[in-house]
Motif scaffolding. Structure first.
Motif, short mmCIF file in Angstrom:
data_model
loop_
_atom_site.label_atom_id
_atom_site.label_comp_id
_atom_site.label_asym_id
_atom_site.label_seq_id
_atom_site.Cartn_x
_atom_site.Cartn_y
_atom_site.Cartn_z
N ILE A 112 0.81 -1.22 0.00
CA ILE A 112 0.00 0.00 0.00
C ILE A 112 0.84 1.27 0.00
CG2 ILE A 112 -1.82 1.31 1.17
CD1 ILE A 112 -2.80 -1.32 2.38
N ASP A 113 0.69 2.06 -1.05
CA ASP A 113 1.18 3.44 -1.06
C ASP A 113 0.01 4.35 -0.67
OD1 ASP A 113 3.93 3.40 -1.83
OD2 ASP A 113 3.32 2.84 -3.86
N GLU A 114 0.35 5.50 -0.11
CA GLU A 114 -0.67 6.48 0.25
C GLU A 114 -1.64 6.70 -0.91
OE1 GLU A 114 0.92 9.97 2.08
OE2 GLU A 114 -1.01 11.03 2.03
N GLY A 115 -2.92 6.62 -0.63
CA GLY A 115 -3.92 6.89 -1.66
C GLY A 115 -4.35 5.70 -2.49
N ASP A 116 -3.68 4.56 -2.32
CA ASP A 116 -4.11 3.35 -3.03
C ASP A 116 -5.52 2.96 -2.59
OD1 ASP A 116 -1.80 3.03 -4.44
OD2 ASP A 116 -1.02 1.35 -3.27
N ASN A 130 -8.34 -1.10 10.19
CA ASN A 130 -7.44 -0.23 10.95
C ASN A 130 -6.01 -0.33 10.43
OD1 ASN A 130 -9.45 0.75 12.58
ND2 ASN A 130 -9.07 -0.69 14.25
N THR A 131 -5.59 -1.54 10.12
CA THR A 131 -4.22 -1.74 9.68
C THR A 131 -3.98 -1.09 8.32
OG1 THR A 131 -4.16 -3.80 10.90
CG2 THR A 131 -2.47 -3.50 9.21
N PHE A 132 -4.85 -1.37 7.36
CA PHE A 132 -4.66 -0.80 6.02
C PHE A 132 -4.79 0.73 6.06
CE2 PHE A 132 -6.29 -5.10 4.23
CZ PHE A 132 -5.02 -5.64 4.30
N LYS A 133 -5.68 1.22 6.93
CA LYS A 133 -5.79 2.68 7.05
C LYS A 133 -4.49 3.29 7.59
CE LYS A 133 -10.71 3.73 7.30
NZ LYS A 133 -11.85 4.18 8.12
N SER A 134 -3.78 2.55 8.42
CA SER A 134 -2.52 3.09 8.95
C SER A 134 -1.49 3.27 7.83
CB SER A 134 -1.97 2.20 10.07
OG SER A 134 -1.30 1.07 9.56
N TYR A 135 -1.72 2.61 6.69
CA TYR A 135 -0.86 2.82 5.52
C TYR A 135 -1.51 3.79 4.52
CZ TYR A 135 1.83 -0.96 7.46
OH TYR A 135 2.59 -1.73 8.31
N ASN A 136 -2.56 4.49 5.00
CA ASN A 136 -3.16 5.54 4.18
C ASN A 136 -3.93 5.06 2.96
OD1 ASN A 136 -3.00 8.34 4.86
ND2 ASN A 136 -0.79 8.05 5.03
N LYS B 7 6.10 1.78 -2.68
CA LYS B 7 7.43 2.41 -2.87
C LYS B 7 8.42 1.92 -1.82
CE LYS B 7 5.61 6.76 -4.63
NZ LYS B 7 4.48 7.02 -3.70
N ARG B 8 7.96 1.82 -0.57
CA ARG B 8 8.90 1.45 0.49
C ARG B 8 9.51 0.08 0.25
NH1 ARG B 8 3.88 0.55 2.67
NH2 ARG B 8 3.53 2.69 3.36
#
Lengths: 400, 400
Positions: A112-116, A130-136, B7-8
């Motif tokens: 997961i990149d931010e915004g995916d 909760n977990t996936f949201k922590s990666y935005n 990316k990470r």
């Protein structure tokens, strides 16, 4: 001191369900809120044998640092079990994780990149949200019916969201709904993933606990392009306290997972891995799972009968063929959080469903757990809950 | 399939040391490369007692889901031990982690935003470098001497880098150098952290393994403003395979750590926590640690004597008073990776030091582990290594 937290610390919140569980721990409360397996079925004596055998036969190696990938005999045993449900995996396709929660977390980290966008069932598993949201990640919810995620709507969402990274699905006895994705939809999901070039994360902690209906192969079984990342766990078929899960995926994915697992915790508890492998060597795990199924079937059947007997008629509910949960949908204008509060006054607890909707839209649902309570308690608790529901639903009607 | 990785995933790499360890696993190689504790000291019989006692006395609770914070009696036992070294912590200051590697990872998650600066000893612990880099941190290295990080240079770097989030330090018998931060510098580090408003992450896995010199209080002991986050582990004083570490910090930090730990793995293995607590109840852990110290002291002394006897004189090395490692610095123009390769041909292994420098600048160092080898093997291995060093350092000289 100026605040030191990273930005991500501000939007990760404590799991609401875990907070609710704390409230429901009062001994006088009959709680259907948790998602705990029945502890009276944990094979204590067999585990004692396994611990002694590991320490006697394998000695210090069982307590030393070990490989990130996991203990080979355990990975082999997992592959043998998965083969029986139609997944043919090599040892290089398996990474042992510290519970399937870590498998979910590493999946977020790796992909997961931010915004995916992540497409999921509506509702879906709270801790994954909760977990996936922590990666935005952004969540797009796809409606379910009693046969699982609706494929027409999935396709629409795939068209609308070209930045979709993966479909997150719990095909068997889903948490929180207890619903199962039917066979044709499994095949269709794979076709759509191939067509729209997205991954599927198949979270399958409950598949082995089928106590009614026909066995269905996992979504991974139909995977032709290495797009399905299959997550599972020993928590529901053995014990959750040992924190043992696994990821089954394409080796190129596993190799990358391994680098992240190195940074996360080096490796999963060597001793827990070895006693679990030893248990599977010394005992018949399928026999043990059959015991679990028999007990859960009784409890599920009892709870469904109680809904019929004690609950108002103007609500709907799932009729699971396995797993740990039943899902109840109240009339649209009823607030399940209010029901929860009223139930608690009556010393019975459920989990309000709202947190299971990643975008928080639906407020008239709740989840019931049947695995962790005796039939007597189920009967008494459901009676109490029925009283609250009759009273509160009458009040709602009076307001109209 | 288009690449799906975040990316990470492109800048996290597999730990080089772990890859090196694989090469050095050939049975004919005498390896000083790893960082393994001596397995012959693991208390196998005592652990058997602890397993049986937990399963007999605590039953299913020891295998069920449990709280994220960790098992209360274990946290209490940790606090009792920490009190003896001058840390007065309450139960709310402790979070049990899945090894101290998870403590490092959660610290990265909780505190590091992209571009934040971390100030560390030069060199420092490899797995912390990889983990913090996965959160996009920049590293600023501060020179060490035999008394640890040089405080004048630390202050310069704090002035130069106002976006410093924390100082990462391993004050006792540092990995990789074996050096210890002297008392006045501990106090000075706290003063500087207060003055420049930064945190200190004190990674202290080896502090309890002091086999010479005087006890020093941890940096955390001098903390007056809740700025020090103290990480430690049972890996070096008990067994690493069980993956048990802990974080001791201000409660406001612990509360946030807990939310991230929920997403990471829900909680650490309940059974491992309970058997460790039970072991500490039934047995004298200090006595066990004394045995470890005695053995490591012998091995360290033997290895230092071998350096004197077998190694060329134009190199320098640390003289640790505890821990697991000795650090060797070769003449500046010697490439330690080449030495490593040549050593391997002679069936002896060390770890080249370059990966321990976050910015990869220094190439003439290597690390030796003394905890995991008998004196006989140490003597034989150091002899072999000495031969390689004499030969290769002569060649270097000939080239000049």
């Amino acid at each position: 001191m100026k605040s030191k937290f990273a930005k991500r610390a501000h939007f990760v919140k404590s799991s609401e369900t875990r907070e609710i569980l704390k409230i429901t721990e009062r001994p006088e409360v009959i709680s259907f809120a948790g998602g705990l397996p029945a502890p009276e079925l944990f094979p204590l004596e067999a585990l004692k044998d396994a611990c002694n055998a590991v320490l006697n036969e394998e000695g210090a190696a069982s307590l030393q640092y070990s490989t990130t990938e996991g203990y080979v005999p355990l990975r082999e045993a997992i592959n043998r079990r998965m083969k029986t449900v139609g997944i043919n995996a090599a040892i290089g396709n398996i990474l042992i994780t510290s519970g399937s929660q870590q498998a979910i977390d590493l999946t977020g980290r790796l992909f997961i990149d931010e915004g995916d966008t992540i497409i999921c069932e509506s509702p879906t598993y709270l801790a994954a949200i909760n977990t996936f949201k922590s990666y935005n990640a952004n969540f797009v919810e796809v409606a379910m019916d009693e046969d699982g995620m609706v494929m027409e709507e999935l396709e629409e969402q795939l068209q609308e969201h070209p930045n979709t990274k993966f479909i997150y699905t719990i095909p068997d006895f889903q948490n929180p709904t207890g619903r199962t994705l039917k066979l044709e939809r499994r095949k269709r999901m794979i076709e759509l993933a191939n067509q729209y070039d997205v991954l599927i994360v198949e979270d399958n902690p409950y598949g082995a606990i089928r106590f009614a209906g026909e066995e269905l192969p996992p979504v991974k079984h139909f995977d032709t392009e290495g797009r399905v990342i299959y997550l599972s766990t020993f928590s529901k078929i053995f014990t959750p306290g040992l924190r043992l899960g696994w990821i089954c995926a394409d080796q190129a994915f596993i190799d990358k997972y391994v680098t992240f697992k190195q940074t996360a915790d080096l490796h999963t508890d060597s001793f827990a891995q070895r006693i679990t492998a030893k248990y599977m060597e010394l005992y018949d795990m399928e026999e043990h799972i059959n015991k679990i199924k028999a007990v859960y079937k009784e409890r599920c059947t009892a709870m469904l009968a109680c809904i019929e007997e004690f609950f108002p008629k103007n609500l709907s509910y799932s009729k699971p063929e396995g797993g740990l949960f039943i899902w109840v949908e109240l009339p649209e204008d009823v607030d399940a959080t209010h029901i929860f509060t009223e139930c608690l006054k009556n010393n019975v607890a459920c989990v309000p469903g709202t947190p299971f909707f990643p975008n928080g839209t639906q407020t008239n649902t709740f989840r019931l757990n049947f695995s962790n309570m005796s039939i007597e308690k189920i009967t008494e608790g459901m009676k109490r809950m029925g009283e609250v529901l009759y009273r509160e639903l009458e009040k709602e009607k009076a307001l109209l």
